[in-house]
Motif scaffolding. Structure first.
Motif, PDB file in Angstrom:
ATOM      1  N   UNK A   1       0.854  -1.184   0.000  1.00  0.00           N
ATOM      2  CA  UNK A   1       0.000   0.000   0.000  1.00  0.00           C
ATOM      3  C   UNK A   1       0.891   1.235   0.000  1.00  0.00           C
ATOM      4  N   UNK A   2       0.575   2.171  -0.898  1.00  0.00           N
ATOM      5  CA  UNK A   2       1.265   3.457  -0.959  1.00  0.00           C
ATOM      6  C   UNK A   2       0.197   4.540  -1.016  1.00  0.00           C
ATOM      7  N   UNK A   3       0.325   5.517  -0.138  1.00  0.00           N
ATOM      8  CA  UNK A   3      -0.743   6.507  -0.037  1.00  0.00           C
ATOM      9  C   UNK A   3      -0.210   7.880   0.341  1.00  0.00           C
ATOM     10  N   UNK A   4      -0.851   8.921  -0.191  1.00  0.00           N
ATOM     11  CA  UNK A   4      -0.550  10.258   0.302  1.00  0.00           C
ATOM     12  C   UNK A   4      -1.240  10.470   1.644  1.00  0.00           C
ATOM     13  N   UNK A   5      -0.967  11.596   2.243  1.00  0.00           N
ATOM     14  CA  UNK A   5      -1.730  11.990   3.429  1.00  0.00           C
ATOM     15  C   UNK A   5      -2.617  13.153   3.040  1.00  0.00           C
ATOM     16  N   UNK A   6      -3.786  13.223   3.630  1.00  0.00           N
ATOM     17  CA  UNK A   6      -4.670  14.373   3.465  1.00  0.00           C
ATOM     18  C   UNK A   6      -5.017  14.875   4.849  1.00  0.00           C
TER      19      UNK A   6
ATOM     20  N   UNK B   1      -3.174  15.359   7.365  1.00  0.00           N
ATOM     21  CA  UNK B   1      -2.462  14.540   8.351  1.00  0.00           C
ATOM     22  C   UNK B   1      -3.150  13.203   8.634  1.00  0.00           C
ATOM     23  N   UNK B   2      -3.955  12.713   7.689  1.00  0.00           N
ATOM     24  CA  UNK B   2      -4.712  11.483   7.925  1.00  0.00           C
ATOM     25  C   UNK B   2      -4.749  10.613   6.676  1.00  0.00           C
ATOM     26  N   UNK B   3      -5.293   9.406   6.841  1.00  0.00           N
ATOM     27  CA  UNK B   3      -5.499   8.490   5.722  1.00  0.00           C
ATOM     28  C   UNK B   3      -6.520   9.119   4.781  1.00  0.00           C
ATOM     29  N   UNK B   4      -6.243   9.155   3.477  1.00  0.00           N
ATOM     30  CA  UNK B   4      -7.232   9.695   2.548  1.00  0.00           C
ATOM     31  C   UNK B   4      -8.545   8.912   2.651  1.00  0.00           C
ATOM     32  N   UNK B   5      -9.638   9.616   2.510  1.00  0.00           N
ATOM     33  CA  UNK B   5     -10.953   8.993   2.635  1.00  0.00           C
ATOM     34  C   UNK B   5     -11.153   7.824   1.687  1.00  0.00           C
ATOM     35  N   UNK B   6     -10.654   7.932   0.465  1.00  0.00           N
ATOM     36  CA  UNK B   6     -10.828   6.849  -0.508  1.00  0.00           C
ATOM     37  C   UNK B   6     -10.148   5.565  -0.074  1.00  0.00           C
ATOM     38  N   UNK B   7      -8.937   5.673   0.468  1.00  0.00           N
ATOM     39  CA  UNK B   7      -8.230   4.481   0.932  1.00  0.00           C
ATOM     40  C   UNK B   7      -8.917   3.887   2.154  1.00  0.00           C
ATOM     41  N   UNK B   8      -9.285   4.725   3.099  1.00  0.00           N
ATOM     42  CA  UNK B   8      -9.995   4.220   4.285  1.00  0.00           C
ATOM     43  C   UNK B   8     -11.292   3.549   3.877  1.00  0.00           C
ATOM     44  N   UNK B   9     -11.988   4.130   2.903  1.00  0.00           N
ATOM     45  CA  UNK B   9     -13.215   3.548   2.380  1.00  0.00           C
ATOM     46  C   UNK B   9     -12.954   2.155   1.791  1.00  0.00           C
ATOM     47  N   UNK B  10     -11.882   2.022   1.016  1.00  0.00           N
ATOM     48  CA  UNK B  10     -11.545   0.723   0.416  1.00  0.00           C
ATOM     49  C   UNK B  10     -11.279  -0.314   1.498  1.00  0.00           C
ATOM     50  N   UNK B  11     -10.547   0.073   2.520  1.00  0.00           N
ATOM     51  CA  UNK B  11     -10.263  -0.847   3.631  1.00  0.00           C
ATOM     52  C   UNK B  11     -11.560  -1.198   4.354  1.00  0.00           C
ATOM     53  N   UNK B  12     -12.427  -0.208   4.552  1.00  0.00           N
ATOM     54  CA  UNK B  12     -13.708  -0.472   5.216  1.00  0.00           C
ATOM     55  C   UNK B  12     -14.522  -1.534   4.474  1.00  0.00           C
ATOM     56  N   UNK B  13     -14.463  -1.537   3.138  1.00  0.00           N
ATOM     57  CA  UNK B  13     -15.188  -2.549   2.365  1.00  0.00           C
ATOM     58  C   UNK B  13     -14.669  -3.957   2.655  1.00  0.00           C
ATOM     59  N   UNK B  14     -13.431  -4.086   3.108  1.00  0.00           N
ATOM     60  CA  UNK B  14     -12.832  -5.402   3.340  1.00  0.00           C
ATOM     61  C   UNK B  14     -12.951  -5.885   4.787  1.00  0.00           C
ATOM     62  N   UNK B  15     -13.320  -4.994   5.705  1.00  0.00           N
ATOM     63  CA  UNK B  15     -13.269  -5.307   7.127  1.00  0.00           C
ATOM     64  C   UNK B  15     -14.091  -6.533   7.508  1.00  0.00           C
ATOM     65  N   UNK B  16     -15.296  -6.655   7.020  1.00  0.00           N
ATOM     66  CA  UNK B  16     -16.140  -7.778   7.435  1.00  0.00           C
ATOM     67  C   UNK B  16     -16.033  -8.966   6.480  1.00  0.00           C
ATOM     68  N   UNK B  17     -15.063  -8.907   5.585  1.00  0.00           N
ATOM     69  CA  UNK B  17     -14.848  -9.991   4.622  1.00  0.00           C
ATOM     70  C   UNK B  17     -13.551 -10.721   4.995  1.00  0.00           C
ATOM     71  N   UNK B  18     -13.260 -11.818   4.331  1.00  0.00           N
ATOM     72  CA  UNK B  18     -12.070 -12.580   4.714  1.00  0.00           C
ATOM     73  C   UNK B  18     -10.894 -12.427   3.751  1.00  0.00           C
ATOM     74  N   UNK B  19     -11.007 -11.602   2.700  1.00  0.00           N
ATOM     75  CA  UNK B  19      -9.929 -11.499   1.719  1.00  0.00           C
ATOM     76  C   UNK B  19      -8.633 -10.936   2.310  1.00  0.00           C
TER      77      UNK B  19
END
Length: 175
Positions: A73-78, A80-98
């Motif tokens: 994973x490579x990401x900018x900061x927005x 001083x935080x995780x960009x919303x798009x990346x956090x959103x992508x991770x959120x989609x995976x949280x309740x899954x097993x991938x």
């Protein structure tokens, strides 16, 4: 090894995306690197949307994660935080097993961003038991065009740093 390289930026001329493409271009044949640079295509996460068939962009993303052996994973900061798009992508995976148990390492294309990286390390260590905070590669690429970044990675010291990072990550993945 199939590596999914996720760019946390939705920007077309992203330095993090260009860095991941350079990594993919110089990888040895035994490391197939697929760059996911479409974070902006994912709809905003809602648990309600998991109850039915996933939106197609989310299903495609989850399939890429599932079909990979590991992730970078490579990401900018927005702000001083995780960009919303990346956090959103991770959120989609949280309740899954991938993502559970998937080896993950970080790269970063800026001399700054430590607050975001600290947050991202916390989030990734929460969603995967195989996140490595120790395997990390950083370059100062801010304000460079994707073409300048590709040229930057043609320089021998930078190619060696990328090769060393991939070698260390491959060893970690095989443990």
């Amino acid at each position: 090894m199939k590596i999914l390289a996720i760019s946390g930026s939705g920007r077309a001329a992203s330095t993090n995306t260009a860095m991941l493409h350079a990594l993919s271009a110089m990888a040895r044949p035994d490391n197939q690197i697929v760059v996911f640079d479409r974070i902006c295509d994912l709809p905003v996460f809602s648990p309600d949307m998991e109850a039915v068939a996933l939106p197609q962009p989310v299903q495609n993303f989850a399939d890429l994660v599932r079909d990979s052996d590991s992730m970078i994973v490579a990401s900018p900061e927005y702000v001083r935080a995780i960009p919303g798009g990346l956090k959103n992508a991770i959120d989609w995976l949280v309740s899954r097993d991938e993502i559970i148990g998937r080896p993950i390492a970080l790269m970063h294309a800026s001399h700054r961003g430590d607050d975001m990286l600290q947050q991202l390390r916390l989030v990734l260590s929460t969603v995967s038991t195989r996140f490595s905070a120790d395997i990390f590669l950083r370059f100062d690429l801010m304000k460079r065009s994707p073409e300048e970044i590709l040229n930057f990675f043609q320089l021998p010291p930078n190619r060696r740093a990328m090769a060393g990072f991939l070698s260390e990550f491959s060893e970690f993945c095989q443990q």
